[in-house]
Structures are given as structure tokens and as C-alpha cells.
Enzyme design. Sequence first.
Site, PDB file in Angstrom:
ATOM      1  N   PRO A 198       0.796  -1.222   0.000  1.00  0.00           N
ATOM      2  CA  PRO A 198       0.000   0.000   0.000  1.00  0.00           C
ATOM      3  C   PRO A 198       0.834   1.279   0.000  1.00  0.00           C
ATOM      4  O   PRO A 198       1.887   1.354   0.621  1.00  0.00           O
ATOM      5  CB  PRO A 198      -0.832  -0.103   1.281  1.00  0.00           C
ATOM      6  N   ASN A 199       0.328   2.236  -0.734  1.00  0.00           N
ATOM      7  CA  ASN A 199       0.858   3.597  -0.848  1.00  0.00           C
ATOM      8  C   ASN A 199       2.156   3.700  -1.632  1.00  0.00           C
ATOM      9  O   ASN A 199       2.643   4.809  -1.847  1.00  0.00           O
ATOM     10  CB  ASN A 199       1.012   4.255   0.535  1.00  0.00           C
TER      11      ASN A 199
ATOM     12  N   ARG B  10       4.898  11.160  -2.059  1.00  0.00           N
ATOM     13  CA  ARG B  10       4.621  10.937  -0.638  1.00  0.00           C
ATOM     14  C   ARG B  10       5.892  11.048   0.185  1.00  0.00           C
ATOM     15  O   ARG B  10       6.804  10.246   0.035  1.00  0.00           O
ATOM     16  CB  ARG B  10       4.014   9.541  -0.454  1.00  0.00           C
TER      17      ARG B  10
ATOM     18  N   GLU C 281      11.913  -9.498   2.342  1.00  0.00           N
ATOM     19  CA  GLU C 281      11.151  -8.296   2.694  1.00  0.00           C
ATOM     20  C   GLU C 281      12.056  -7.090   2.510  1.00  0.00           C
ATOM     21  O   GLU C 281      13.203  -7.099   2.979  1.00  0.00           O
ATOM     22  CB  GLU C 281      10.680  -8.392   4.136  1.00  0.00           C
TER      23      GLU C 281
ATOM     24  N   SER D  92      12.826   2.872   3.648  1.00  0.00           N
ATOM     25  CA  SER D  92      13.338   3.548   4.840  1.00  0.00           C
ATOM     26  C   SER D  92      13.819   2.513   5.852  1.00  0.00           C
ATOM     27  O   SER D  92      13.483   1.328   5.770  1.00  0.00           O
ATOM     28  CB  SER D  92      12.251   4.424   5.469  1.00  0.00           C
TER      29      SER D  92
ATOM     30  N   HIS E  46       3.642  -4.317   9.767  1.00  0.00           N
ATOM     31  CA  HIS E  46       3.611  -4.228  11.217  1.00  0.00           C
ATOM     32  C   HIS E  46       2.441  -4.952  11.863  1.00  0.00           C
ATOM     33  O   HIS E  46       2.446  -5.137  13.082  1.00  0.00           O
ATOM     34  CB  HIS E  46       3.619  -2.754  11.629  1.00  0.00           C
TER      35      HIS E  46
ATOM     36  N   TYR F  40      10.978   8.679   1.754  1.00  0.00           N
ATOM     37  CA  TYR F  40      10.890   7.640   0.725  1.00  0.00           C
ATOM     38  C   TYR F  40      11.618   7.978  -0.571  1.00  0.00           C
ATOM     39  O   TYR F  40      11.668   7.158  -1.481  1.00  0.00           O
ATOM     40  CB  TYR F  40       9.426   7.336   0.416  1.00  0.00           C
TER      41      TYR F  40
ATOM     42  N   ASN G  22       7.740  -5.559  -0.594  1.00  0.00           N
ATOM     43  CA  ASN G  22       7.662  -4.396   0.278  1.00  0.00           C
ATOM     44  C   ASN G  22       6.218  -4.307   0.741  1.00  0.00           C
ATOM     45  O   ASN G  22       5.356  -3.807   0.021  1.00  0.00           O
ATOM     46  CB  ASN G  22       8.072  -3.115  -0.458  1.00  0.00           C
TER      47      ASN G  22
ATOM     48  N   ARG H 270      12.587   4.464  12.743  1.00  0.00           N
ATOM     49  CA  ARG H 270      11.377   5.303  12.649  1.00  0.00           C
ATOM     50  C   ARG H 270      10.521   5.139  13.903  1.00  0.00           C
ATOM     51  O   ARG H 270      11.003   4.715  14.944  1.00  0.00           O
ATOM     52  CB  ARG H 270      10.630   4.930  11.373  1.00  0.00           C
TER      53      ARG H 270
ATOM     54  N   HIS I  73      12.324  -2.605   2.433  1.00  0.00           N
ATOM     55  CA  HIS I  73      11.753  -1.308   2.790  1.00  0.00           C
ATOM     56  C   HIS I  73      12.705  -0.226   2.317  1.00  0.00           C
ATOM     57  O   HIS I  73      13.924  -0.368   2.424  1.00  0.00           O
ATOM     58  CB  HIS I  73      11.544  -1.187   4.300  1.00  0.00           C
TER      59      HIS I  73
ATOM     60  N   ALA J 133       2.865  -0.540   5.142  1.00  0.00           N
ATOM     61  CA  ALA J 133       2.345  -0.517   6.511  1.00  0.00           C
ATOM     62  C   ALA J 133       1.809  -1.869   6.969  1.00  0.00           C
ATOM     63  O   ALA J 133       1.725  -2.125   8.176  1.00  0.00           O
ATOM     64  CB  ALA J 133       1.256   0.543   6.644  1.00  0.00           C
TER      65      ALA J 133
END
Length: 149
Positions: A9-10, A17, A97, A101, A79, A22, A73, A106, A99, A76
Site C-alpha cells: 500500500p501507498n 509521498r 522483505e 526507509s 507491522h 521515501y 515491500n 522510525r 523497505h 504498513a
Amino acid sequence: MKVLVLHGPNLNLLGRRDPGVYGTKSLDQINEEIEALASQLGLEVEFFQSNQEGVLIERIQKAAESYDWIVFNPGAFTHYSYALRDAVAAAGVPTIEVHLSNIQAREEFRSRSVIAPVCAGQISGFGAASYFLALYAIFERAAGQTGGI
């Protein structure tokens, strides 16, 4: 060697964004760079992005039919999505997996992945290069040059 690059997502908003976190590259630009590296490494890649958990689950479940690896990836969903975790575990396709960032640096809620424990590995914090490092890991694993799972 066929690799499914799965974006959660996103990630379709990359470049717009929160570029401080990112980066400024769009998802299409990142995919083009991934494809160029994959070609150099002799890997075949296919890309898929969805903002919907169920759609991602279905894609993971079908991956065993066509893919040797998944680079994922989960955004969100990383988590809290036990459903995605279970899909990765059940699919039987080695998964890395990734990411953009560094999720460890974070917010506290972002520092834990429920998906990583069922993956071959996790790479985070290197921007788009996180994907490239995953491809190198697949290449090395295929050549029998690394240990682990």
C-alpha cells in the site's frame, strides 16, 4: 529464475509521498531500475502493486505456480498483517522483505515486522537500492555463494 516484485500500500505514491523519507523516485522509475539490474543478473522480474491486503494475499498464494522468489515491500502491512505473514509462509516461495526507509529508526510501531520471521531475509533503509540488494541476494543464492535459508 523468475522473481515477483510485490509492492504494498501507498507505494504507488512514491515520488510524491514524503520524499524526505521515501525519496523522489516514482514507483515506475524504481521498477525500471529493478528491471535493468535484473536483466544484467539474468533474472526475470514481474511487478505488482496493490493497496488491498486481500489482493496481495491472492498474488502471494499464486506465486508458487510461476515464481522462484518474491521481493516484497509490504508497506504498513509489515507491522500488523498476520494474514500476509501466513500467506508468505504457506506459499513456499522464498521471500525477501524490503523497505525503502530504515524501519528500525522510525516510529516505534514501525520497528517490528510480523512478516520478516517467515522470510529468507529483510533489507531496509537503502531507498530504492534495498530492492537492488534483494536481487543481488537472489543472484548470489542461486549461484550457491551464500549461506542461510
